[in-house]
Design a protein around this motif. Structure first.
Motif, mmCIF file in Angstrom:
data_model
loop_
_atom_site.group_PDB
_atom_site.id
_atom_site.type_symbol
_atom_site.label_atom_id
_atom_site.label_comp_id
_atom_site.label_asym_id
_atom_site.label_seq_id
_atom_site.Cartn_x
_atom_site.Cartn_y
_atom_site.Cartn_z
ATOM 1 N N UNK A 236 -0.432 -35.255 5.605
ATOM 2 C CA UNK A 236 0.017 -34.731 6.773
ATOM 3 C C UNK A 236 0.886 -33.143 6.111
ATOM 4 N N UNK A 237 1.417 -33.718 5.077
ATOM 5 C CA UNK A 237 2.241 -32.450 4.457
ATOM 6 C C UNK A 237 1.409 -31.453 3.924
ATOM 7 N N UNK A 238 0.213 -31.777 3.157
ATOM 8 C CA UNK A 238 -0.679 -30.922 2.997
ATOM 9 C C UNK A 238 -1.363 -30.088 3.611
ATOM 10 N N UNK A 239 -1.879 -30.623 4.897
ATOM 11 C CA UNK A 239 -2.397 -29.917 5.860
ATOM 12 C C UNK A 239 -1.076 -28.815 6.504
ATOM 13 N N UNK A 240 -0.207 -29.419 6.703
ATOM 14 C CA UNK A 240 0.887 -28.559 7.161
ATOM 15 C C UNK A 240 1.175 -27.372 6.037
ATOM 16 N N UNK A 241 1.202 -27.464 4.744
ATOM 17 C CA UNK A 241 1.422 -26.358 3.797
ATOM 18 C C UNK A 241 0.332 -25.423 4.011
ATOM 19 N N UNK A 242 -1.000 -25.900 3.927
ATOM 20 C CA UNK A 242 -2.215 -25.081 3.827
ATOM 21 C C UNK A 242 -2.124 -24.216 5.231
ATOM 22 N N UNK A 243 -1.859 -25.161 6.216
ATOM 23 C CA UNK A 243 -1.779 -23.946 7.716
ATOM 24 C C UNK A 243 -0.750 -23.242 7.806
#
Ligand code: NA
Lengths: 627, 627
Positions: A236-243
């Motif tokens: 969840x957090x990795x997706x968040x940071x990438x986007x």
């Protein structure tokens, strides 16, 4: 013709410096206009703007009972008013009153005066009040005609705003959506953060935490409780940071850069048009009919150039005359004059060395010739590169050792000897020519180091007083000498010269930053002054919580951030700088938001995003042009 | 002619997909080449590359005694070898052996086999050893002919390296100079950091601290002791950050972007040349002399198009024929064929609705017409926008409330009703056409949400087992539905469509990142596996120091970072991701460097700078092209 010539010269002058002030064409107004543009007048204006801004250094809350600041401020306002009146006499009346810049200055002068009167009256009756007009001071910096560059930069930012706003709204939407998801995923898990408080249970706090994560300032702490619970949640957090960090920030940059470039092209096109227009007007003033076409006579042309550029040499003027094709200047060749005047002509006069004139026999003796050929040899540069490297090692060693501090004198003598030898070998006026940046830089550092070292030693031996400031300067100068090594490597020189060439662009941006920081600093001082106190190395409980009970056991106090406060203008600027660097900004700002919704931060950060993107866009474009 | 046609079709096919494989022209080799390029073969290759990479999930150190992984690896190697042999049969022998890609694959297969044999032998004799060939696995991903895009991205990075190196050296010089200055200014002051250790006394530690400051990760902590001593010293750090963080990082970006753009232009020019070259070869195969010039007959042209694009409709083929000017194709018009084939033709067939054919009376009844006009009305969209906003509020509320969880069913029904109504009104094949991204996205989310919700409810009521995974998916899908609101606003749609169009570029970059991360993860696992342990919520002293005495009282342990370890491939990837985000990276990495010089970090960060600059350059360029 004489008054026409003066007017034409004013037009050419404006074209040359991209000035765009409409002025009256009567001989008297033109003379006033010359005075208005005289460098002493411009310098004086900038000086008083600077003094006005610096007043914050001596005002409350840092120092009390200094009514002198009010007097100086009145003086500054008088100067600004005088400058404005001068401008009003130069420019046509209807133009003057239509220009928002002038209206802005007038209103600011008026408002500041009212504020001063209210403040003074209240002070006489012993009442505390706030000098609320102080954040308006940067208006003078922006709105006086001389600050063209800063205004252009402001326009660039304003032009990017509409496009950026849409990206920003989308970005906000994305953050809010992720916050909602986080609330649903982690809200009921009974997770705890590292300091034991509930994790991700309140929607607004989640949104704020995730917003901080965009600036990466709380990574990876914000993720750890969920990650400890199950490693799936880290996705969840990795997706968040990438986007939101990588993609959205890149898109911000792309949109800002795109708009900035588009806007810059328009500005340059407009400038070129204005320049041409002014040159045509100048031409129309001086033209006479010859055969079928209008021309400017060579005599007039020469008089004009003498007026516009009185300092250039006879030879330079002849050169300009030859470049502009014909004896009789037609419109085509006349219009190019403004550009020609801007070209820097480097006069490589082959002066003979002054010593060769004064004492020719000594200067041309065998020994002297040997020295000169040695200095011109490549090995001379190499020897000094080696000396610099050895010096770097000596600097790194402990200088308490008397041998090391003795070595310092040896190095200094070697460097001075180098400069003297070079001046002896090469012609001094060539060595210190305008375009020899490195020679200037290097010689001034050595001379300053010599003065500071002598001063430091004198102070030490005569008064037993070891001045810290002088010693610090000596140390810095000593290290700066090492920069010379860059000059020896071709590729480094290219990059550094590019950087030096984009300094004006960066200074413009610095002016912009100053305006924004100044306003924030003054407002911050009024709002938060005294809330945090710094007690030096005291370890009393009160000192450890920065003199504020609300900060007990906070991250702020634990990290010993007490000196990050808004108690005086210098501290305020430093805090704002730290906020710009972004790291730990949520901790630094924790004191100012004590329980209030962090709306202010959002605004600050919006500014930050546009601000830093604009800065990168500035540098990108300037670099592409220069590199 | 038939074999010529087959060969020509192969050329056109290669031109169309920018493929650049030299192949033998014998009919048999051409047939093999067709097989080589068949989508099943390509998919199978990618599948086995993927399987090979995934092996890390099941291998030691995370799971022991799984010899199945070795068997699967041997299978993968066999497949790769088979693919390579196939390629060798297609391509001329001398070309095959000159291509480094093939040599790379062969060596990697061989090395991996040797490693497997050594490992197996040692294991049989009960000796522990390291599977050292595992970091080589991404080589298969890069070097098979299909990964053209990733290789091109690698070339872009390699091309920026020389220029970036000079900037990097200058940057390093600047950091070292500032470190020397810091040593001189603060080394003898007896200052202490917040945890009581000496401040800025060791040159290498200063250089490292200042390097961390460039990434802003230790701002403002690194400055506080000096700032507490005197506010003048903060100027040192501010100057440092402006020069080394802002200016140098912008210059890095500018240099990388500049080179990337230059390189991209070259690549595109080369591609265009190759394409033309292939089309000319195809033309030469099919040409016949007509009057004075060579042409391709219409019959041949049609056969060729049928071979190259068997799926396009008769009408589409006729359209292509008309666009290519003449009946007889000359060289000029023939060469354009590859580009024409790439143009997506959207066939807007005006199908009548299937229901109108099956039950015309019902479909065209007054009620049906009313429904259809309602759905087509603008108000329909607005009503659903309002429903979504209400839904957003309901999602944010606590779902333990039975009323709220009942409302969820209502919303789901409303959304399903919407899709059904739309399919009823518009023609289904038009509604779900290839280019209707949003319809597809939205319908699949709703259907998935329906399935997951039903599954969740069934599980809950029948087995009393509340599956966390399914519930999480339901929650995420519920929030994702809200994305629809973007589609209603024109400007948002433009930005999102741009983002969707740059997805392929980002995926290429993702492949690149995967390769780099994979190598680092495997090496990190071998080096640091087991050093840090995570004991859940245990509060024993051993658990609090992450099972490593060296971490006692460290920032790492205090921040509860124990789960940031290299114990399995998933954790390793997460740690590497955190390092990419840069914040706190010096704390996260503290465990791996315990007292060793931080050289590894420098290398990692060099990578990071080039990596992130390249990413921004990618997005900038892709965005400029698409926006
Ligand atoms: Na950071």
């Amino acid at each position: 013709v004489s008054s026409n010539l003066l007017l034409a010269a004013a037009y050419v002058y404006d074209a040359q410096y991209n000035r765009n002030i409409p002025f009256e064409t009567s001989p008297q107004a033109v003379r006033l206009y010359y005075l208005y543009n005289h460098w002493t007048m411009e310098t004086a204006t900038y000086f008083f703007i600077f003094v006005n801004l610096c007043l914050a250094l001596f005002e409350e809350p840092s120092y009390t009972h200094l009514d002198a600041t009010s007097l100086v401020e009145v003086l500054c306002l008088l100067v600004f008013f005088g400058r404005l009146v001068h401008f009003a006499k130069v420019t046509p009346r209807n133009v003057f009153w239509k220009d928002t810049k002038n209206i802005c200055i007038m209103i600011t002068i008026l408002v500041t005066l009212i504020d001063l009167i209210i403040y003074g009256t209240l002070k006489i009756s012993n009442m505390q009040s706030v000098r609320w007009s102080r954040p308006l001071r940067p208006i003078f910096l922006i709105n006086f005609a001389e600050s063209r560059q800063i205004r252009r930069a402001f326009r660039s930012i304003r032009n990017t705003l509409p496009e950026v706003t849409y990206v920003f709204l989308l970005f906000t939407f994305s953050v809010l959506m992720f916050s909602l998801m986080a609330l649903k995923l982690f809200g009921d898990r009974n997770l705890r953060t590292v300091d034991g408080s509930p994790y991700f249970t309140n929607y607004l706090e989640i949104a704020f935490d995730l917003y901080v994560l965009v600036t990466t300032a709380n990574s990876p702490d914000v993720m750890m409780p969920a990650f400890d619970f199950s490693w799936w949640y880290s996705l969840f957090f990795i997706t968040y940071v990438i986007i939101n960090t990588y993609i959205f920030m890149s898109v911000f940059l792309a949109v800002v850069y795109n708009n900035y470039r588009k806007h810059l092209k328009n500005e340059i096109r407009k400038l070129a048009y204005m320049k041409r227009h002014k040159m045509v007007e100048a031409f129309n003033l001086l033209k006479v009919k010859e055969d079928t076409e209008f021309v400017v006579k060579e005599a007039h042309w020469k008089q004009l150039v003498k007026l516009v550029a009185p300092k250039i040499s006879m030879a330079h003027r002849e050169l300009l005359l030859r470049i502009s094709d014909d004896e009789q200047k037609d419109k085509m060749s006349f219009v190019r004059l403004a550009d020609l005047l801007n070209i820097q002509v480097i006069t490589m006069k082959l002066h003979s060395h002054p010593l060769a004139n004064w004492i020719p026999r000594v200067y041309n003796s065998a020994l002297s010739l040997l020295i000169r050929s040695m200095v011109q040899h490549k090995g001379f540069v190499w020897i000094y590169d080696v000396i610099i490297l050895i010096n770097a090692i000596f600097i790194a060693l402990d200088e308490k050792n008397p041998f090391i501090s003795y070595a310092e004198w040896v190095f200094l003598s070697l460097y001075i000897a180098e400069i003297l030898l070079k001046v002896y070998t090469y012609e001094p006026r060539t060595f210190f020519a305008k375009n020899q940046f490195w020679n200037w830089f290097y010689a001034s550092i050595i001379v300053a180091a010599l003065i500071a070292t002598v001063l430091n030693t004198t102070l030490k031996t005569t008064t037993k007083y070891n001045s810290q400031q002088v010693l610090d300067i000596v140390l810095i100068l000593r290290v700066l000498r090492l920069i010379r090594i860059i000059d020896s490597i071709q590729r480094f020189r290219v990059i550094v010269n590019t950087l030096i060439n984009i300094v004006p662009t960066m200074l413009t941006f610095g002016g912009l930053a100053l305006v924004v920081y100044y306003i924030f600093a003054i407002v911050g001082m009024e709002a938060f002054h005294g809330k945090i106190q710094f007690f030096g190395n005291s370890t009393s409980p009160y000192a450890l919580m920065c003199g504020n009970v609300a900060l007990k056991d906070s991250t702020f106090a634990r990290a010993k951030y007490c000196k990050n406060n808004f108690n005086d203008i210098a501290s305020s600027f430093i805090v704002l700088m730290e906020l710009t660097v972004v790291n730990q900004w949520h901790d630094i700002l924790s004191f100012s938001t004590l329980k209030t919704p962090p709306l202010k931060l959002f605004i600050h950060q919006i500014l930050y995003i546009d601000f830093s993107s604009i800065f990168v866009a500035f540098i990108l474009e300037a670099f592409f042009v220069e590199y």
